[in-house]
Design an enzyme around this catalytic site. Structure first.
Site, PDB file in Angstrom:
ATOM      1  N   GLU A   1      -2.622 -14.755   1.572  1.00 48.86           N
ATOM      2  CA  GLU A   1      -1.254 -14.638   2.219  1.00 48.86           C
ATOM      3  C   GLU A   1      -0.643 -16.103   2.213  1.00 48.86           C
ATOM      4  OE1 GLU A   1      -0.088 -11.759   3.368  1.00 48.86           O
ATOM      5  OE2 GLU A   1      -1.748 -10.415   3.023  1.00 48.86           O
TER       6      GLU A   1
ATOM      7  N   ILE B   1     -12.818   0.871  -2.184  1.00 49.74           N
ATOM      8  CA  ILE B   1     -14.325   1.466  -2.518  1.00 49.74           C
ATOM      9  C   ILE B   1     -14.479   2.261  -1.436  1.00 49.74           C
ATOM     10  CG2 ILE B   1     -16.602   0.632  -2.025  1.00 49.74           C
ATOM     11  CD1 ILE B   1     -15.612  -2.196  -2.226  1.00 49.74           C
TER      12      ILE B   1
ATOM     13  N   GLY C   1      -5.233  -4.653  -2.842  1.00 51.30           N
ATOM     14  CA  GLY C   1      -4.444  -4.361  -4.018  1.00 51.30           C
ATOM     15  C   GLY C   1      -3.713  -3.028  -3.829  1.00 51.30           C
TER      16      GLY C   1
ATOM     17  N   GLY D   1      -1.165 -15.366  -5.430  1.00 54.02           N
ATOM     18  CA  GLY D   1      -1.217 -14.244  -4.604  1.00 54.02           C
ATOM     19  C   GLY D   1      -2.372 -13.762  -4.275  1.00 54.02           C
TER      20      GLY D   1
ATOM     21  N   VAL E   1       0.964  -1.119  -0.258  1.00 54.82           N
ATOM     22  CA  VAL E   1      -0.171   0.047   0.084  1.00 54.82           C
ATOM     23  C   VAL E   1       0.911   1.308   0.066  1.00 54.82           C
ATOM     24  CG1 VAL E   1      -1.700   1.332   1.219  1.00 54.82           C
ATOM     25  CG2 VAL E   1      -1.855  -1.156   1.129  1.00 54.82           C
TER      26      VAL E   1
ATOM     27  N   VAL F   1     -11.025  -0.216   5.200  1.00 52.43           N
ATOM     28  CA  VAL F   1     -12.383  -1.087   5.032  1.00 52.43           C
ATOM     29  C   VAL F   1     -12.585  -0.997   3.684  1.00 52.43           C
ATOM     30  CG1 VAL F   1     -14.798  -1.652   5.382  1.00 52.43           C
ATOM     31  CG2 VAL F   1     -13.236  -0.351   7.211  1.00 52.43           C
TER      32      VAL F   1
ATOM     33  N   LYS G   1      -6.267  -1.389   9.469  1.00 51.20           N
ATOM     34  CA  LYS G   1      -7.883  -1.772  10.119  1.00 51.20           C
ATOM     35  C   LYS G   1      -7.700  -2.450  11.506  1.00 51.20           C
ATOM     36  CE  LYS G   1      -6.739  -5.306   7.187  1.00 51.20           C
ATOM     37  NZ  LYS G   1      -6.193  -5.273   5.955  1.00 51.20           N
TER      38      LYS G   1
ATOM     39  N   GLY H   1     -10.926  -1.485   0.819  1.00 56.81           N
ATOM     40  CA  GLY H   1      -9.612  -1.171   0.124  1.00 56.81           C
ATOM     41  C   GLY H   1      -9.942   0.133  -0.749  1.00 56.81           C
TER      42      GLY H   1
ATOM     43  N   LYS I   1     -12.707  -5.077  10.027  1.00 57.70           N
ATOM     44  CA  LYS I   1     -13.458  -4.047   9.464  1.00 57.70           C
ATOM     45  C   LYS I   1     -15.009  -3.906   9.921  1.00 57.70           C
ATOM     46  CE  LYS I   1     -10.475  -5.368   5.468  1.00 57.70           C
ATOM     47  NZ  LYS I   1     -10.253  -6.519   4.299  1.00 57.70           N
TER      48      LYS I   1
HETATM   49  N1  HSE Z   1      -6.491  -9.479   3.203  1.00 54.62           N
HETATM   50  C1  HSE Z   1      -7.500  -8.756   2.696  1.00 54.62           C
HETATM   51  C2  HSE Z   1      -8.415  -9.370   1.899  1.00 54.62           C
HETATM   52  C3  HSE Z   1      -7.189  -7.477   2.211  1.00 54.62           C
HETATM   53  O1  HSE Z   1      -8.243 -10.547   1.540  1.00 54.62           O
HETATM   54  O2  HSE Z   1      -9.560  -8.906   1.473  1.00 54.62           O
HETATM   55  C4  HSE Z   1      -6.600  -6.467   3.179  1.00 54.62           C
HETATM   56  O3  HSE Z   1      -7.681  -5.992   3.888  1.00 54.62           O
END
Ligand code: HSE
Length: 434
Positions: free
Chosen positions: A192, A138, A304, A189, A16, A134, A107, A136, A207
């Protein structure tokens, strides 16, 4: 007279933070024109110099220690993309104490220490903005905070974790088991290496705690938010739910009835004709019901580099505008009650009322269905639909059922009795209906 400048201090150059740095450099002219002042990436801190090199940052911008950045009187505002609780919490508090507004995408930090951070921001008259925390990219925090402020928000239903939504969508499309799809998501990807926070629902709970704070003005304790992940979801249940007309999604649920507030995270059956049912893949969405606006659906990429940096930059511009105008920064009305540390009391899960999907693994014998129905009836639970899957000489069969609305406590008590019946071979699978 030299044009005014806003100097940004960036903490963290990961996915980010790196995106924020690139966006600031690539669109500097556009951002500065919008602001009416030059927007400058003054300092960027990270422990790894290689990240700064990869991003093409000037040597004069990069530092390997975040503390001088938050203390630097030349810096106007701070972007925190370090993540985690510490040192992020201490850095954010120090920045606020030094009179700098903060934009954060963190978050976990806000879900755990939001009240403390918002109070510090208010005390120092500076803003705290967190659009990227919260959903990303949006725009979701600002609509809840500002655009819909005239509304009493009755409910929010969110798909707020892209990893889980990708996995469930893929399981639905391909009929493949959780473990296989998770491995595929990791290879692409989307998940994680350690996906625990995502698949166990913790990330969604963080969130939801932020959404609940925006809607109610008080924040629940994270431990008080009932949280279930998606590891127990099978292609079998996805298939049966589909036959009943539902998709299975991991939902953040907020029901706000004034005195009674429910907030929880769990997989849920979503009717095919509900707007959230068509939110697939790594996308996120928040469905809001407000008393004047009615229903609103916010949809987009929840993670992303580029979408998340886009959201952070909206915050940077808001903080910069307030700084240039010489007005106090924006802080959500959280922690302003007389008992400022008050936490949002949640209605216990036992008192929740909803429909349930149940899959019983039962011996295929006369009277089994009647026995299950009798136990449910004892607890006042009525059946909307039931179907038996397959007929076997040996081994259990699946009896799949949709109940009418029932109290959670009643259903759990009935299932305890049912699972103790000799004709029931395995613990019953239960999934709530949205
Ligand atoms: N790991 C989160 C997701 C993204 O998979 O949506 C970051 O909040």
């Amino acid at each position: 007279m030299a044009p005014e400048k806003i100097r940004v201090g960036l903490l963290g150059l990961g996915i980010v933070g790196g995106g924020v740095a690139r966006l600031l450099l690539d669109k500097k002219d556009r951002l500065s024109a919008y602001l009416g002042a030059e927007l400058v990436l003054a300092k960027a801190a990270d422990l790894e110099p290689a990240r700064a090199q990869e991003l093409g940052l000037d040597d004069s911008v990069f530092v390997d220690d975040a503390w001088p950045v938050v203390e630097d009187p030349e810096i106007d505002l701070i972007v925190e993309t370090v993540g985690g609780l510490e040192p992020a919490r201490s850095l954010v508090l120090a920045a606020l104490n030094h009179g700098k507004g903060v934009a954060t995408a963190n978050k976990a930090l806000l879900a755990s220490h939001g009240v403390e951070i918002f109070q510090a921001a208010r005390r120092h008259g500076v803003g705290i903005s967190f659009e990227a925390s919260v959903g990303g990219g949006i725009p979701l925090v600002r609509p809840l905070r500002d655009s819909l402020a005239a509304n009493r928000i009755n409910s929010c239903l969110g798909i707020l974790n892209g990893t889980c939504n990708f996995i469930l969508s893929r399981m639905t499309a391909a009929g493949e088991p959780f473990g296989k799809v998770l491995a595929e998501a990791q290879a692409k990807g989307y998940a994680e290496a350690d996906p625990t926070f995502d698949i166990e629902g913790t990330d969604t709970a963080h969130k939801l705690a932020i959404v609940a704070a925006l809607v109610t003005g008080a924040q629940p304790r994270l431990e008080a938010v009932p949280t279930e992940g998606i590891t127990g979801i099978t292609p079998l249940d996805i298939g049966y739910a589909g036959e009943f007309g539902f998709k299975i999604k991991l939902l953040a649920v907020l029901n706000n009835q004034g005195e009674r507030v429910e907030a929880r995270v769990h997989p849920a059956l979503v009717p095919h004709d509900h707007p959230l049912a068509s939110v697939d893949g790594a996308y996120n969405a928040l469905h809001i019901d407000g008393d004047w606006v009615g229903q609103v659906l916010l949809y987009g990429k929840g993670a992303g580099r580029r979408p998340t940096a886009s959201a952070v930059m909206g915050d940077v511009l808001e903080l910069a505008r307030d700084k240039l105008a010489g007005v106090p920064g924006r802080v959500p009305p959280l922690g302003t009650q007389a008992d400022a540390g008050r936490r949002l009391e949640l209605t216990p899960l036992d008192e929740a009322v909803c429909q349930y999907y149940c899959r019983f693994a039962a011996q295929d014998q006369p009277g089994v269905l009647a026995a299950i129905a009798r136990e449910l009836g004892e607890y006042g639970i009525s059946i909307e639909k039931v179907t038996q899957k397959g007929r076997q000489d040996q081994g259990p069969v699946a009896i799949v059922m949709l109940t009418h609305t029932a109290r959670e406590a009643s259903l759990r008590r009935a299932l305890k009795q049912i699972d103790a019946l000799p004709v029931i071979a395995e613990p019953t699978v239960v999934i709530r209906v949205a």
